[in-house]
Design a protein around this motif. Structure first.
Motif, PDB file in Angstrom:
ATOM      1  N   ASN A   8      -6.352  46.653 -30.890  1.00  0.00           N
ATOM      2  CA  ASN A   8      -5.830  47.107 -32.174  1.00  0.00           C
ATOM      3  C   ASN A   8      -6.731  48.191 -32.744  1.00  0.00           C
ATOM      4  OD1 ASN A   8      -3.416  45.803 -32.881  1.00  0.00           O
ATOM      5  ND2 ASN A   8      -4.233  45.222 -34.866  1.00  0.00           N
ATOM      6  N   ARG A   9      -6.106  49.200 -33.354  1.00  0.00           N
ATOM      7  CA  ARG A   9      -6.849  50.306 -33.973  1.00  0.00           C
ATOM      8  C   ARG A   9      -6.189  50.646 -35.316  1.00  0.00           C
ATOM      9  NH1 ARG A   9     -10.301  52.336 -30.126  1.00  0.00           N
ATOM     10  NH2 ARG A   9      -9.821  51.685 -28.008  1.00  0.00           N
ATOM     11  N   THR A  10      -5.987  49.632 -36.133  1.00  0.00           N
ATOM     12  CA  THR A  10      -5.238  49.778 -37.382  1.00  0.00           C
ATOM     13  C   THR A  10      -6.114  49.917 -38.619  1.00  0.00           C
ATOM     14  OG1 THR A  10      -5.095  47.373 -37.584  1.00  0.00           O
ATOM     15  CG2 THR A  10      -3.263  48.496 -36.460  1.00  0.00           C
ATOM     16  N   ALA A  11      -7.426  49.852 -38.475  1.00  0.00           N
ATOM     17  CA  ALA A  11      -8.318  49.864 -39.642  1.00  0.00           C
ATOM     18  C   ALA A  11      -8.178  51.125 -40.488  1.00  0.00           C
ATOM     19  CB  ALA A  11      -9.770  49.680 -39.208  1.00  0.00           C
ATOM     20  N   ASP A  12      -7.717  52.220 -39.876  1.00  0.00           N
ATOM     21  CA  ASP A  12      -7.571  53.471 -40.638  1.00  0.00           C
ATOM     22  C   ASP A  12      -6.285  53.516 -41.453  1.00  0.00           C
ATOM     23  OD1 ASP A  12      -5.596  53.882 -38.743  1.00  0.00           O
ATOM     24  OD2 ASP A  12      -6.399  55.782 -38.018  1.00  0.00           O
TER      25      ASP A  12
END
Length: 161
Positions: free
Chosen positions: A48-52
């Motif tokens: 997952n790369r949703t922090a932005d």
């Protein structure tokens, strides 16, 4: 009732757990996925790369995009996606549209929803349907009981300030 993975499948599922832990350490939700060819070769993996703030950056969606660009239709259909959690409807649709093959997941959407409810986390904006409701006829195996507690621990950490 759950799915008992083979030793080779367990290697890929353990990698999904590692990727989920990496995601959590990077302030993302703990999800990780691995795309494996019919011969057992790891083709692509992501977390997952949703922090932005881009909530479409799920690893299953990235796998579908990568597969569409890099594999033939036959290779996609023969591949397996191993993943820490059952696909959300967005990822299920992407999987279906590029005609990827089988899915093996550690925890189900129903399990995750129950855990998050227990922790007082409000539901997300998308209803979590089982994969087969979005992509009828696809082969799906899971949950994998042997790794559920590890994934629960990661999700508890993600939901606890």
């Amino acid at each position: 009732m759950g799915y008992e993975p083979t030793a080779a499948e367990l290697v890929h599922l353990n990698r999904c757990v590692e990727l989920a832990a990496e995601a959590l350490e990077a302030a993302d939700e703990p999800f990780g996925s691995v795309l494996v060819s019919a011969s057992g070769e790891v083709l692509f993996e992501d977390r997952n790369r949703t922090a932005d703030g881009d909530q479409t950056r799920h690893p299953e969606f990235e796998i579908a995009r990568w597969a569409a660009r890099n594999l033939s239709a036959d290779e996609r259909r023969a591949a397996t996606v191993f993943t820490s959690g059952e696909h959300c409807p967005m990822c299920s649709a992407a999987h279906g549209w590029v005609e990827l093959g089988r899915i093996v997941y550690i925890l189900s959407s129903a399990q995750l929803t129950a855990w998050r409810t227990e922790l007082g986390v409000p539901p997300g904006p998308v209803t979590p349907f089982p994969i087969q409701q979005v992509v009828p006829g696809i082969r799906v195996d899971g949950p994998v009981a042997a790794l559920e507690s590890t994934m629960r621990d990661l999700h508890v950490r993600a939901c606890t300030p």
